[in-house]
Design a protein around this motif. Structure first.
Motif, mmCIF file in Angstrom:
data_model
loop_
_atom_site.group_PDB
_atom_site.id
_atom_site.type_symbol
_atom_site.label_atom_id
_atom_site.label_comp_id
_atom_site.label_asym_id
_atom_site.label_seq_id
_atom_site.Cartn_x
_atom_site.Cartn_y
_atom_site.Cartn_z
ATOM 1 N N ARG A 46 0.834 -1.205 0.000
ATOM 2 C CA ARG A 46 0.000 0.000 0.000
ATOM 3 C C ARG A 46 0.865 1.250 0.000
ATOM 4 O O ARG A 46 0.560 2.229 -0.687
ATOM 5 C CB ARG A 46 -0.935 0.004 1.198
ATOM 6 C CG ARG A 46 -2.055 -1.017 1.055
ATOM 7 C CD ARG A 46 -2.976 -1.026 2.230
ATOM 8 N NE ARG A 46 -3.665 0.255 2.363
ATOM 9 C CZ ARG A 46 -4.334 0.616 3.457
ATOM 10 N NH1 ARG A 46 -4.417 -0.202 4.487
ATOM 11 N NH2 ARG A 46 -4.928 1.786 3.506
ATOM 12 N N LEU A 47 1.971 1.225 0.737
ATOM 13 C CA LEU A 47 2.889 2.367 0.735
ATOM 14 C C LEU A 47 3.462 2.604 -0.664
ATOM 15 O O LEU A 47 3.555 3.741 -1.120
ATOM 16 C CB LEU A 47 4.033 2.139 1.724
ATOM 17 C CG LEU A 47 3.760 2.511 3.164
ATOM 18 C CD1 LEU A 47 4.852 1.966 4.071
ATOM 19 C CD2 LEU A 47 3.653 4.012 3.309
ATOM 20 N N PHE A 48 3.836 1.538 -1.342
ATOM 21 C CA PHE A 48 4.404 1.682 -2.675
ATOM 22 C C PHE A 48 3.379 2.187 -3.681
ATOM 23 O O PHE A 48 3.739 2.811 -4.668
ATOM 24 C CB PHE A 48 5.030 0.370 -3.164
ATOM 25 C CG PHE A 48 6.471 0.240 -2.785
ATOM 26 C CD1 PHE A 48 7.445 0.995 -3.416
ATOM 27 C CD2 PHE A 48 6.858 -0.620 -1.780
ATOM 28 C CE1 PHE A 48 8.774 0.895 -3.062
ATOM 29 C CE2 PHE A 48 8.186 -0.731 -1.416
ATOM 30 C CZ PHE A 48 9.151 0.021 -2.056
ATOM 31 N N ARG A 49 2.085 1.944 -3.436
ATOM 32 C CA ARG A 49 1.063 2.516 -4.313
ATOM 33 C C ARG A 49 1.019 4.032 -4.158
ATOM 34 O O ARG A 49 0.776 4.749 -5.127
ATOM 35 C CB ARG A 49 -0.307 1.923 -4.013
ATOM 36 C CG ARG A 49 -0.519 0.610 -4.733
ATOM 37 C CD ARG A 49 -1.933 0.122 -4.570
ATOM 38 N NE ARG A 49 -1.848 -1.038 -3.683
ATOM 39 C CZ ARG A 49 -2.727 -1.347 -2.758
ATOM 40 N NH1 ARG A 49 -3.793 -0.616 -2.583
ATOM 41 N NH2 ARG A 49 -2.565 -2.406 -2.014
ATOM 42 N N HIS A 50 1.260 4.508 -2.938
ATOM 43 C CA HIS A 50 1.268 5.952 -2.700
ATOM 44 C C HIS A 50 2.604 6.575 -3.076
ATOM 45 O O HIS A 50 2.653 7.725 -3.508
ATOM 46 C CB HIS A 50 0.974 6.257 -1.224
ATOM 47 C CG HIS A 50 -0.423 5.952 -0.821
ATOM 48 N ND1 HIS A 50 -1.477 6.752 -1.160
ATOM 49 C CD2 HIS A 50 -0.945 4.917 -0.115
ATOM 50 C CE1 HIS A 50 -2.598 6.233 -0.683
ATOM 51 N NE2 HIS A 50 -2.294 5.122 -0.040
ATOM 52 N N LEU A 51 3.677 5.831 -2.888
ATOM 53 C CA LEU A 51 5.029 6.329 -3.166
ATOM 54 C C LEU A 51 5.802 5.282 -3.962
ATOM 55 O O LEU A 51 6.553 4.491 -3.393
ATOM 56 C CB LEU A 51 5.772 6.595 -1.857
ATOM 57 C CG LEU A 51 5.175 7.631 -0.928
ATOM 58 C CD1 LEU A 51 5.810 7.548 0.440
ATOM 59 C CD2 LEU A 51 5.365 9.010 -1.520
ATOM 60 N N ASP A 53 8.370 5.484 -5.778
ATOM 61 C CA ASP A 53 9.820 5.661 -5.737
ATOM 62 C C ASP A 53 10.333 5.227 -4.361
ATOM 63 O O ASP A 53 10.032 5.858 -3.347
ATOM 64 C CB ASP A 53 10.171 7.120 -6.011
ATOM 65 C CG ASP A 53 11.662 7.372 -5.994
ATOM 66 O OD1 ASP A 53 12.440 6.407 -6.169
ATOM 67 O OD2 ASP A 53 12.047 8.527 -5.800
ATOM 68 N N ALA A 54 11.099 4.160 -4.314
ATOM 69 C CA ALA A 54 11.569 3.600 -3.041
ATOM 70 C C ALA A 54 12.417 4.594 -2.257
ATOM 71 O O ALA A 54 12.316 4.681 -1.038
ATOM 72 C CB ALA A 54 12.360 2.312 -3.291
ATOM 73 N N ALA A 55 13.244 5.360 -2.938
ATOM 74 C CA ALA A 55 14.089 6.328 -2.248
ATOM 75 C C ALA A 55 13.229 7.397 -1.576
ATOM 76 O O ALA A 55 13.494 7.809 -0.441
ATOM 77 C CB ALA A 55 15.072 6.970 -3.229
ATOM 78 N N GLU A 56 12.188 7.839 -2.258
ATOM 79 C CA GLU A 56 11.288 8.833 -1.683
ATOM 80 C C GLU A 56 10.565 8.253 -0.477
ATOM 81 O O GLU A 56 10.393 8.920 0.543
ATOM 82 C CB GLU A 56 10.278 9.294 -2.745
ATOM 83 C CG GLU A 56 9.267 10.296 -2.247
ATOM 84 C CD GLU A 56 9.862 11.652 -1.933
ATOM 85 O OE1 GLU A 56 9.144 12.479 -1.360
ATOM 86 O OE2 GLU A 56 11.040 11.894 -2.239
#
Length: 71
Positions: A46-51, A53-56
């Motif tokens: 779910r976090l990766f859907r919002h962000l 870019d892994a670094a961000e």
């Protein structure tokens, strides 16, 4: 920062603590560990859907952790 992202990061941290706690037991409950890890992965997705870019995401997570420590 988005309130949803902060809540997801907090939930991810809580699950990490629970996983470490379970692993520190003399006889860890493998079923509980499996469930906790599945929940943690779902939150990470779910976090990766919002962000995407892994670094961000790491930068924002570090900021949220720092704010939580100072609160």
């Amino acid at each position: 920062m988005n309130n949803v992202i902060e809540r997801l990061i907090a939930a991810h941290r809580t699950l990490n603590r629970e996983i470490r706690s379970e692993l520190s037991r003399r006889v860890p409950d493998r079923f509980r560990l499996s469930q906790l890890k599945k929940e943690r992965l779902a939150i990470k997705d779910r976090l990766f859907r919002h962000l995407p870019d892994a670094a961000e995401m790491r930068r924002i997570a570090r900021g949220a952790i720092a704010r939580a420590r100072h609160a």
